[in-house]
Design an enzyme around this catalytic site. Structure first.
Site, mmCIF file in Angstrom:
data_model
loop_
_atom_site.group_PDB
_atom_site.id
_atom_site.type_symbol
_atom_site.label_atom_id
_atom_site.label_comp_id
_atom_site.label_asym_id
_atom_site.label_seq_id
_atom_site.Cartn_x
_atom_site.Cartn_y
_atom_site.Cartn_z
ATOM 1 N N ASP A 28 0.827 -1.212 0.000
ATOM 2 C CA ASP A 28 0.000 0.000 0.000
ATOM 3 C C ASP A 28 0.858 1.257 0.000
ATOM 4 O OD1 ASP A 28 0.910 -0.782 2.561
ATOM 5 O OD2 ASP A 28 -0.492 0.601 3.514
ATOM 6 N N ARG A 50 3.294 0.972 -12.259
ATOM 7 C CA ARG A 50 2.791 0.552 -10.941
ATOM 8 C C ARG A 50 1.845 -0.637 -11.114
ATOM 9 N NH1 ARG A 50 2.517 6.206 -10.380
ATOM 10 N NH2 ARG A 50 0.252 6.322 -10.620
ATOM 11 N N LYS A 141 -6.151 -0.481 6.962
ATOM 12 C CA LYS A 141 -4.940 -0.186 7.747
ATOM 13 C C LYS A 141 -4.833 1.317 8.006
ATOM 14 C CE LYS A 141 -0.312 0.815 6.519
ATOM 15 N NZ LYS A 141 0.945 0.549 5.847
ATOM 16 N N GLU A 183 -2.205 -0.031 13.705
ATOM 17 C CA GLU A 183 -0.739 -0.003 13.551
ATOM 18 C C GLU A 183 -0.096 1.170 14.299
ATOM 19 O OE1 GLU A 183 0.660 -0.053 9.481
ATOM 20 O OE2 GLU A 183 2.747 0.102 10.086
ATOM 21 N N GLU A 185 3.232 2.257 15.052
ATOM 22 C CA GLU A 185 4.645 1.931 14.785
ATOM 23 C C GLU A 185 5.567 2.787 15.641
ATOM 24 O OE1 GLU A 185 5.956 2.030 10.679
ATOM 25 O OE2 GLU A 185 8.051 1.697 11.257
ATOM 26 N N LYS A 225 -0.955 -4.427 14.437
ATOM 27 C CA LYS A 225 0.271 -4.462 13.628
ATOM 28 C C LYS A 225 1.329 -3.598 14.306
ATOM 29 C CE LYS A 225 1.982 -3.346 8.991
ATOM 30 N NZ LYS A 225 1.712 -3.542 7.566
ATOM 31 N N SER A 267 7.777 -4.859 9.211
ATOM 32 C CA SER A 267 9.211 -5.139 9.199
ATOM 33 C C SER A 267 10.041 -3.899 9.513
ATOM 34 C CB SER A 267 9.647 -5.785 7.877
ATOM 35 O OG SER A 267 9.425 -4.958 6.773
ATOM 36 N N GLY A 268 9.525 -2.726 9.242
ATOM 37 C CA GLY A 268 10.096 -1.489 9.769
ATOM 38 C C GLY A 268 11.531 -1.156 9.402
ATOM 39 N N GLY A 269 12.104 -1.812 8.389
ATOM 40 C CA GLY A 269 13.479 -1.516 8.015
ATOM 41 C C GLY A 269 14.441 -2.634 8.402
ATOM 42 N N SER A 296 3.019 -8.771 8.589
ATOM 43 C CA SER A 296 2.368 -7.902 7.604
ATOM 44 C C SER A 296 3.483 -7.020 7.047
ATOM 45 C CB SER A 296 1.276 -7.053 8.269
ATOM 46 O OG SER A 296 0.756 -6.128 7.333
ATOM 47 N N TYR A 355 5.914 6.327 4.775
ATOM 48 C CA TYR A 355 5.345 5.239 3.973
ATOM 49 C C TYR A 355 4.533 5.778 2.816
ATOM 50 C CZ TYR A 355 4.161 0.387 3.337
ATOM 51 O OH TYR A 355 4.094 -0.891 2.843
HETATM 52 P P1 13P Z 1 7.300 -2.436 6.312
HETATM 53 O O1 13P Z 1 7.184 -3.913 6.575
HETATM 54 O O2 13P Z 1 8.119 -2.085 5.126
HETATM 55 O O3 13P Z 1 7.651 -1.669 7.557
HETATM 56 O O4 13P Z 1 5.844 -1.960 5.900
HETATM 57 C C1 13P Z 1 4.750 -2.449 6.525
HETATM 58 C C2 13P Z 1 3.695 -1.409 6.552
HETATM 59 O O5 13P Z 1 2.600 -1.625 6.056
HETATM 60 C C3 13P Z 1 3.994 -0.119 7.192
HETATM 61 O O6 13P Z 1 2.835 0.629 7.346
#
Ligand code: 13P
Length: 355
Positions: A28, A50, A141, A183, A185, A225, A267-269, A296, A355
């Site tokens: 996304d 895309r 999300k 989510e 984060e 998430k 996964s966040g990097g 995810s 993102y």
């Molecule tokens: P990453 O796994 O690249 O962090 O992305 C997941 C995601 O949807 C972040 O909002």
């Protein structure tokens, strides 16, 4: 109440998304962000490209064995595959539930510190969500972002505001029949220890669930998430994979109600391999709660795939995607053998990631 009308379906869809051995493909990225990914392989950011890229992902044979849902950007939800069929149909044909990112991005938080943001998109959300449902989406999300800094971030204001926004969003989309992925984060930026991350994350997640209670969110029809509980990217004291797994599960057990069917980590990097190994280790720990612990991932599922696809190599792109999807499916059952599938160790962390 519309939420009561959808309650049974919300619970069923949340359970399906949290099926054992499956996780979510996050695809996304905003048009700007996907443009950066495409630029990395020398491909121009046009709608056609895309469409070609995402169309390649959504026609990967057997992907539905490992992936329960795919989070789409609005453009993709209403788009057709290059062969003329709706993207939504392609996903349904694979047994993958289409989802939609509904937030409208981050804005500076008035009254907060420099790096602090709030997530926008609540106005008209129930009506928007109803249109997404009509188009075939069954989950949503919303990404709120918090950062740990040495000058006291996240502030109480930012925790309260971001938790409240997540809960308002969750209730709003449930009113229209979409399962909310919640989510919050915590960015990896910073030099803080893993213990500090755990302390902050506990407060954030507890505040999120308190706000969910106040807003009457049906927890059985949601997924969480979170980021994994890791040290800051610049911390000299690096936690090993076992410690990350233990601290993450400890944090979740302290905060996430047992009524939530699944926790799907971002996964966040993290590198592709680290994201799989950490998840695998979590699923080999004794756990007190029954929630499904899965993934995810955006970057950790797509990095090798993008490089292999290079703009036109469909077969190589799909092969790389299925390899990471299978690896993470195994990790979600505690059965991943590190290195058993092609992956990259490249750190995907970007400071101040948008993102
Ligand atoms: P990453 O796994 O690249 O962090 O992305 C997941 C995601 O949807 C972040 O909002």
């Amino acid at each position: 109440m519309a939420l009561n009308y959808y309650a049974k379906e919300l619970k069923e869809n949340a359970q399906l998304l949290a099926s054992k051995g499956k996780g979510i493909l996050a695809v996304d990225e905003s048009t700007k962000t996907v443009g950066k990914r495409l630029a990395g392989i020398g491909v121009e950011n046009t709608e056609e490209n895309r469409k070609a890229y995402r169309g390649m992902l959504f026609t990967t044979k057997d992907l539905g064995k490992y992936i329960s849902g795919a989070i789409l950007f609005e453009e993709t939800l209403f788009q057709n595959h290059p062969d003329g069929e709706p993207m939504v149909k392609k996903l349904n044909d694979l047994g993958i539930i289409p989802g939609i990112k509904v937030d409208k991005g981050l804005n500076p938080l008035p009254g907060g510190k420099d790096v602090e943001t709030f997530c926008s998109g609540l106005d008209g959300l129930v009506e928007r969500a109803a249109k997404y449902y009509e188009q075939g989406a069954r989950f949503a999300k919303w990404r709120a972002v918090l950062q740990i800094t040495s000058d006291g971030c996240p502030s109480n204001l930012s925790i309260q505001e971001n938790a409240w926004g997540l809960a308002r969003y969750a209730r709003s989309v449930q009113e229209a029949g979409l399962v909310p992925i919640i989510e919050p984060e915590i960015l990896m930026d910073g030099d803080h220890t893993i213990e500090k991350t755990a302390e902050v994350q506990e407060e954030v997640i507890k505040t999120v669930y308190k706000a969910c209670q106040t807003n009457g969110v049906l927890l059985e029809g949601t997924l969480l998430k979170p980021s994994m509980t890791v040290n800051g990217a610049d911390c000299s004291d690096k936690a090993d994979p076992q410690k990350v797994a233990e601290m993450t599960i400890r944090t979740m057990e302290r905060c996430v109600p047992a009524s939530v069917p699944g926790i799907v980590f971002l996964s966040g990097g993290l590198s592709e391999e680290a994201a799989s190994v950490y998840l695998n280790n979590m699923n080999n720990l004794y756990r007190k709660a029954m929630w499904n612990v899965s993934f995810s991932y955006g970057r950790a599922l797509q990095h090798s795939c993008l490089k292999a696809w290079k703009g036109s190599d469909l077969e190589a792109g799909q092969k790389a995607l299925i390899a990471r999807a299978q690896a993470n499916s195994e990790a979600s059952k505690g059965a991943y053998v590190p290195g058993s599938q092609p992956s990259s160790d490249e750190q995907l962390f970007v400071a101040g990631y948008k993102y």
